[in-house]
Design an enzyme around this catalytic site. Sequence first.
Site, mmCIF file in Angstrom:
data_model
loop_
_atom_site.group_PDB
_atom_site.id
_atom_site.type_symbol
_atom_site.label_atom_id
_atom_site.label_comp_id
_atom_site.label_asym_id
_atom_site.label_seq_id
_atom_site.Cartn_x
_atom_site.Cartn_y
_atom_site.Cartn_z
ATOM 1 N N LYS A 20 44.711 38.155 41.097
ATOM 2 C CA LYS A 20 45.165 37.208 42.118
ATOM 3 C C LYS A 20 46.172 36.176 41.606
ATOM 4 C CE LYS A 20 42.539 38.301 45.816
ATOM 5 N NZ LYS A 20 43.096 38.572 47.161
ATOM 6 N N SER A 58 40.669 45.565 38.972
ATOM 7 C CA SER A 58 41.287 44.390 39.589
ATOM 8 C C SER A 58 40.696 43.054 39.157
ATOM 9 C CB SER A 58 41.226 44.529 41.109
ATOM 10 O OG SER A 58 39.898 44.730 41.528
#
Lengths: 315, 315
Positions: A51, A300
């Site tokens: 992110k 991720s």
Amino acid sequence: MPLVTIDDIRSAATRIRAFVVRTPLIPALWADGDRPLWIKPENLQSIGAFKVRGAFNAIGNLDESVRTRGVVAYSSGNHAQAVAYAAAVFAIPAHIVMPRETPAIKVDATRAHGAEVVLCEAGQRERVAADLLEQTGGVLVPPFDHPDIIAGQGTIGLEIAEDLPTVDNVLVPVSGGGLASGIGTAIKALCPQARVIGVEPELAADTAEALAAGHRVDWSIEDRNRTIADGLRSQPSELTFAHLQQVLDGVITVSENEIRAAVRELARRAHLVSEPSGAVALAAYRRGETPPGRTVMVLSGGNIEPAMLGEILVG
Amino acid sequence: MPLVTIDDIRSAATRIRAFVVRTPLIPALWADGDRPLWIKPENLQSIGAFKVRGAFNAIGNLDESVRTRGVVAYSSGNHAQAVAYAAAVFAIPAHIVMPRETPAIKVDATRAHGAEVVLCEAGQRERVAADLLEQTGGVLVPPFDHPDIIAGQGTIGLEIAEDLPTVDNVLVPVSGGGLASGIGTAIKALCPQARVIGVEPELAADTAEALAAGHRVDWSIEDRNRTIADGLRSQPSELTFAHLQQVLDGVITVSENEIRAAVRELARRAHLVSEPSGAVALAAYRRGETPPGRTVMVLSGGNIEPAMLGEILVG
């Protein structure tokens, strides 16, 4: 609707270079012979998840006169920490709206970057964020529904293409779809031979259903909240869905047990700590449904509660 | 005695480039402000530890006519898997001598690379290896006592110097001393301002004592076997000790509890799985005895039993 381009992603790469880890591709020697596997370990980013890429691109792309007024975001997860961290690096104020039931460890981690955390009731976060935007004159940094966020996440695809131009399959988790939109756009531009395959939990498989239907579908939040993969409970926006329709060759769905097994395998074999959402691409690889060839899985994120990791490791 | 030079290390880097992961430096944002910390994550190497670097350099540097006869090594740990893996890549036979009490998981991992594992009684490994060398005409690949091994491990120092030329402190685990000799040689050549500090468990602190005494000292294997850090139970050879005298600015010793806490912190904060031996440099950093400045810790390996990691995580 204009989609993000490879040029947007190249600009993002230049913009965020000084702030993010250029993660390597890690060859997974323990994988199958006819489907050699590489891991893109985004859990090694400073806040433990990809992110930061979108957050630094979105905040870095603001006019300085606007940026100094600060940013607002709503998130109970990795996006909160990413925006808080990026704001700290740019030395601007950040207000992060979080649901009152957010675990203290996540609230504390966000505050540790210097952000102001505003707790709110369930369902109130958009109103609270709107009030904060009006009070502060700041800018909203959405978790996925913005071209700059998509382009920032897409830098992962750029790096995969640089490091393994002959890649055949790229496996990417799908939630709000910013990550898969960005990576897919980069891969389709630079490695047109490669398939880009989304991965979802069976318990939050709205995108698999939506792509088959040809339009977005709505799963209730109660349904989506059933999965252990708490980072994969969002649904694409109009913008990200338009990208996913363009760049995804398919979606593989995985069970909760497969997700747990993937977390365990990544810790044991790859020496990488992943959160459930971060491990789904390995779960998809292990289903054996991907075609042969050189496969990259995007890991991720790694923000898992130590107790849950401990339980999964011995389980 | 001729010591390994920076040129030897540069040659090693060229020789092993295609076979090892070029690990990044990971900034540890959660560390102290006046001692910013970076992690060099060698647990991400294919077999989970830095040992591949020395093994590929030593085997790669053999004349091909010699190399085809195969290699022999004795090790119960990461060196066994590194030699087995490198031999598989070069498509040459490997015989690995392991003590009969080696855990099955390590024997299996070594066999999985195609190596012939020869189990032996405690204290017999050198005789068994000598017999194998005579039978096969192969070459011994020692775990640390060889210039090619030292130069191979030294490529880690080369990469640290490339990525962070202004480094102030480098913290490196010390056992047989091949890793610290190689890294220290590279750092002293390229970053002469930097301190290179060895780290040992208190329960296997022979090198700290030896450097203070100015000559090698011998701790009984029973004493050294007490530490949980099973990769740090060896002692320097004449060759590695000569290097350590030259390149180390000091040695920090750490307790068993500090080692466990470091394994826990690396998993929770850095999302990296480390074995106890691999985590000691963080334990040393946490003692606060290193001077201020930019500090790199070498995370040397990640091969820990899942049950032990689970227990440490929740402990």
